[in-house]
Design an enzyme around this catalytic site. Sequence first.
Site, short mmCIF file in Angstrom:
data_model
loop_
_atom_site.label_atom_id
_atom_site.label_comp_id
_atom_site.label_asym_id
_atom_site.label_seq_id
_atom_site.Cartn_x
_atom_site.Cartn_y
_atom_site.Cartn_z
N GLY A 1 -2.70 5.73 4.54
CA GLY A 1 -1.72 4.84 4.30
C GLY A 1 -0.52 4.98 5.50
O GLY A 1 0.40 4.17 5.69
N GLU B 1 0.92 -1.02 0.10
CA GLU B 1 0.14 0.06 0.09
C GLU B 1 0.98 1.45 0.04
O GLU B 1 0.64 2.17 -0.83
CB GLU B 1 -0.89 -0.01 1.16
CG GLU B 1 -1.77 1.14 1.10
CD GLU B 1 -2.53 1.31 2.61
OE1 GLU B 1 -2.29 0.89 3.58
OE2 GLU B 1 -3.71 1.86 2.38
N GLU C 1 4.41 11.02 10.15
CA GLU C 1 4.93 11.01 11.64
C GLU C 1 5.13 9.53 11.94
O GLU C 1 6.23 9.02 12.43
CB GLU C 1 4.25 11.68 12.60
CG GLU C 1 4.12 13.28 12.41
CD GLU C 1 3.43 13.80 11.30
OE1 GLU C 1 2.54 12.81 10.51
OE2 GLU C 1 3.24 15.06 10.97
C1 LIG Z 1 -9.25 9.82 2.49
C2 LIG Z 1 -8.87 8.79 3.47
C3 LIG Z 1 -8.92 7.33 3.09
C4 LIG Z 1 -8.62 6.49 3.89
N1 LIG Z 1 -8.68 5.33 3.75
C5 LIG Z 1 -8.53 4.17 4.55
C6 LIG Z 1 -8.60 2.94 4.38
O1 LIG Z 1 -8.83 2.64 3.16
N2 LIG Z 1 -8.30 2.05 5.13
C7 LIG Z 1 -7.86 2.36 6.30
O2 LIG Z 1 -7.61 1.58 7.28
N3 LIG Z 1 -7.85 3.53 6.86
C8 LIG Z 1 -8.07 4.63 5.82
N4 LIG Z 1 -7.83 5.96 6.18
C9 LIG Z 1 -7.25 6.30 7.56
C10 LIG Z 1 -5.94 6.70 7.53
O3 LIG Z 1 -4.97 5.65 7.42
C11 LIG Z 1 -5.71 7.60 8.93
O4 LIG Z 1 -6.51 8.69 8.94
C12 LIG Z 1 -4.40 7.92 9.27
O5 LIG Z 1 -3.56 6.81 9.41
C13 LIG Z 1 -3.94 8.77 10.41
O6 LIG Z 1 -4.91 8.01 11.53
P1 LIG Z 1 -5.81 9.05 12.39
O7 LIG Z 1 -6.74 9.90 11.24
O8 LIG Z 1 -6.37 8.22 13.30
O9 LIG Z 1 -5.01 10.24 13.01
P2 LIG Z 1 -4.11 10.15 14.41
O10 LIG Z 1 -3.80 8.99 14.35
O11 LIG Z 1 -5.44 10.75 15.23
O12 LIG Z 1 -3.22 11.16 14.27
C14 LIG Z 1 -3.29 12.77 14.52
C15 LIG Z 1 -2.01 13.32 14.40
O13 LIG Z 1 -1.02 12.54 15.37
C16 LIG Z 1 0.05 12.17 14.85
N5 LIG Z 1 0.42 10.81 15.61
C17 LIG Z 1 -0.47 9.79 15.59
N6 LIG Z 1 0.54 8.63 16.21
C18 LIG Z 1 1.75 9.20 16.28
C19 LIG Z 1 2.94 8.69 16.71
N7 LIG Z 1 3.06 7.44 17.35
N8 LIG Z 1 4.09 9.58 16.66
C20 LIG Z 1 3.97 10.80 16.14
N9 LIG Z 1 2.82 11.45 15.70
C21 LIG Z 1 1.88 10.78 15.87
C22 LIG Z 1 -0.20 11.96 13.39
O14 LIG Z 1 0.89 11.73 12.58
C23 LIG Z 1 -1.30 12.91 13.00
O15 LIG Z 1 -0.36 14.24 12.65
C24 LIG Z 1 -8.41 6.88 5.22
C25 LIG Z 1 -8.11 8.34 5.69
C26 LIG Z 1 -8.42 9.31 4.59
C27 LIG Z 1 -8.25 10.77 5.09
#
Ligand SMILES: Cc1cc2nc3c(=O)[nH]c(=O)nc-3n(C[C@H](O)[C@H](O)[C@H](O)COP(=O)(O)OP(=O)(O)OC[C@H]3O[C@@H](n4cnc5c(N)ncnc54)[C@H](O)[C@@H]3O)c2cc1C
Length: 164
Positions: free
Chosen positions: A145, A24, A149
Site C-alpha cells: 500500500g 486503500e 518512507e
Molecule cells: C504481500 C504484498 C502484497 C502486495 N499487494 C500488492 C497489490 O495488490 N497491488 C500492488 O500494486 N502492489 C502490491 N504490493 C507491492 C507493494 O505495494 C510494494 O512492495 C511496495 O509499494 C514497495 O515497493 P517495492 O517492493 O518495489 O520496494 P522498493 O520501491 O524497491 O523499496 C525498497 C526500499 O526503498 C525505499 N524507497 C523507495 N522509494 C523511496 C523514496 N522515494 N524515498 C525514500 N525511500 C524510498 C522503500 O521505502 C523501501 O524501504 C504488495 C506487496 C506485498 C509484500
Amino acid sequence: MPDANLLGTEGKGFVHLMEHLPLERISIAVAAIAAARAAYEWTREYVFERKAFGKPVGDLQNTRFVLAEMLTEIEVTQSHIDRCVLALNAGELTAVDAAKAKWWASELQKRVVDRCVQLHGGYGFMMEYPIGRAFVDSRVQTLYGGTTEVMKEIIGRDIAARPA
Ligand SMILES: Cc1cc2nc3c(=O)[nH]c(=O)nc-3n(C[C@H](O)[C@H](O)[C@H](O)COP(=O)(O)OP(=O)(O)OC[C@H]3O[C@@H](n4cnc5c(N)ncnc54)[C@H](O)[C@@H]3O)c2cc1C
C-alpha cells in the site's frame, strides 16, 4: 473485448488507480489499529494468567506500564483514524491525510505487537499462540500500500509545497 466491459475511462487507468489510493491506505490503517488492539487484548488476558515466581506477570510494574503505554497509543490513534473514516465517508479524505494515517497506524501496529511478544516471553515466539502469528503478519503492513518512507515523502512534499 466489448466496449461494455470497459471499466472507467479508456487511457485513464493510472489516474483511476491513484484516485483509490487513499481508500486503500485508510483500509490498511483501520486493519492496523484493529490488529494492534487484538494483540493488546490477548496480551492483557495472558499476563494476568501467566505466573512467574508465584504471581501473575501482570502484577509487575513494568508489565502494567507497557500495557498502559500500548492502550494509550492505541486509543489516541483510534480517535484519529475514526476522524479519517468520517472524512472518507464525506468524500473529504485527502491523499496526504490517508498517508499520515497509514504510516502511523502500521508502524504503531509493529511496535505494539513487538511489545506484546515480549510480554508473552518464550510463548510469544510460537506460532501456536496468536501473538506469534500476529508478529509475522504485522511486518508487511509498513510495506504494501506504499512503504512508510513513501508515505512520509507524500506528506513531506505537501509540507514543502506550502507557502511559508
Ligand atoms: C504481500 C504484498 C502484497 C502486495 N499487494 C500488492 C497489490 O495488490 N497491488 C500492488 O500494486 N502492489 C502490491 N504490493 C507491492 C507493494 O505495494 C510494494 O512492495 C511496495 O509499494 C514497495 O515497493 P517495492 O517492493 O518495489 O520496494 P522498493 O520501491 O524497491 O523499496 C525498497 C526500499 O526503498 C525505499 N524507497 C523507495 N522509494 C523511496 C523514496 N522515494 N524515498 C525514500 N525511500 C524510498 C522503500 O521505502 C523501501 O524501504 C504488495 C506487496 C506485498 C509484500
